[in-house]
Design a protein around this motif. Sequence first.
Motif, PDB file in Angstrom:
ATOM      1  N   GLU A 140       0.826  -1.210   0.000  1.00  0.00           N
ATOM      2  CA  GLU A 140       0.000   0.000   0.000  1.00  0.00           C
ATOM      3  C   GLU A 140       0.860   1.259   0.000  1.00  0.00           C
ATOM      4  N   GLN A 144       0.949   5.195  -6.140  1.00  0.00           N
ATOM      5  CA  GLN A 144      -0.216   4.794  -6.924  1.00  0.00           C
ATOM      6  C   GLN A 144      -0.085   5.147  -8.406  1.00  0.00           C
ATOM      7  N   ASP A 145       0.789   6.121  -8.714  1.00  0.00           N
ATOM      8  CA  ASP A 145       0.881   6.599 -10.093  1.00  0.00           C
ATOM      9  C   ASP A 145       1.949   5.889 -10.919  1.00  0.00           C
ATOM     10  N   TRP A 169      -5.321  -6.426  -3.846  1.00  0.00           N
ATOM     11  CA  TRP A 169      -4.434  -5.262  -3.876  1.00  0.00           C
ATOM     12  C   TRP A 169      -4.085  -4.907  -5.313  1.00  0.00           C
ATOM     13  N   ARG A 172      -6.969  -3.114  -6.917  1.00  0.00           N
ATOM     14  CA  ARG A 172      -7.093  -1.723  -6.428  1.00  0.00           C
ATOM     15  C   ARG A 172      -6.010  -0.840  -7.021  1.00  0.00           C
ATOM     16  N   HIS A 173      -4.777  -1.339  -7.055  1.00  0.00           N
ATOM     17  CA  HIS A 173      -3.666  -0.544  -7.586  1.00  0.00           C
ATOM     18  C   HIS A 173      -3.874  -0.285  -9.077  1.00  0.00           C
ATOM     19  N   SER A 174      -4.340  -1.302  -9.808  1.00  0.00           N
ATOM     20  CA  SER A 174      -4.569  -1.142 -11.253  1.00  0.00           C
ATOM     21  C   SER A 174      -5.713  -0.177 -11.525  1.00  0.00           C
ATOM     22  N   ALA A 176      -6.334   2.470 -10.031  1.00  0.00           N
ATOM     23  CA  ALA A 176      -5.936   3.848  -9.728  1.00  0.00           C
ATOM     24  C   ALA A 176      -5.508   4.599 -10.984  1.00  0.00           C
ATOM     25  N   THR A 178      -3.131   3.485 -13.351  1.00  0.00           N
ATOM     26  CA  THR A 178      -1.829   3.117 -13.897  1.00  0.00           C
ATOM     27  C   THR A 178      -1.980   1.837 -14.712  1.00  0.00           C
TER      28      THR A 178
END
Length: 190
Positions: A140, A144-145, A169, A172-174, A176, A178
């Motif tokens: 986390e 994020q970018d 995770w 969620r990260h994808s 955002a 990116t």
Amino acid sequence: RSSANVSAGARTKASRVMHGVWLLLFAALLPSVLALIPLPALAGILVHAGWKLIPFRGIVPLWRDHRGEALILVVTAVSIVAVNMFEGVLIGLALSVIKTAWEASHLKLEVVDKGAGPIQAHLTGNATFLRLPRILESLEALPQDRPVELDLSGLHHLDHACRTALENWAERHSAAGTDPVKVTEPAAAG
């Protein structure tokens, strides 16, 4: 029995068997005599015998090299005296199981950020639910970018809880904005 036999001068393994046979015969043939022994006296004998079995000279080196083992030894001994023998042994056994589970879940997360390109996160060891909070906290904290490559090929074991949490995770990260997280699956995780 073995310690008592050696202290009494026993030289063979048969002495252990004979000691057990004598105790069994005495308990089976003379149970009324055993009832005459006051429980505090019997408890005192057991505590004294147990006290003699504690390796006091080995506790300091054990503490130096294996603190967890030394702590389990001390807690078990104190529990046996403070509570009772059965529950004290169970407490020691439970602590040993917990310690073994904790040690079996060794995990290393290495994050490589070369400044340009994707951030690489390499997990090695055993990914179990015991280490899940630490794994997620580290992931986390990643920016994020930036795109992330999550390499799980170094894992020996990946339990269901960790797999699910890592997949969530990555989603969620994808999400955002990116590039999707690229996941390299473990070779032979169980």
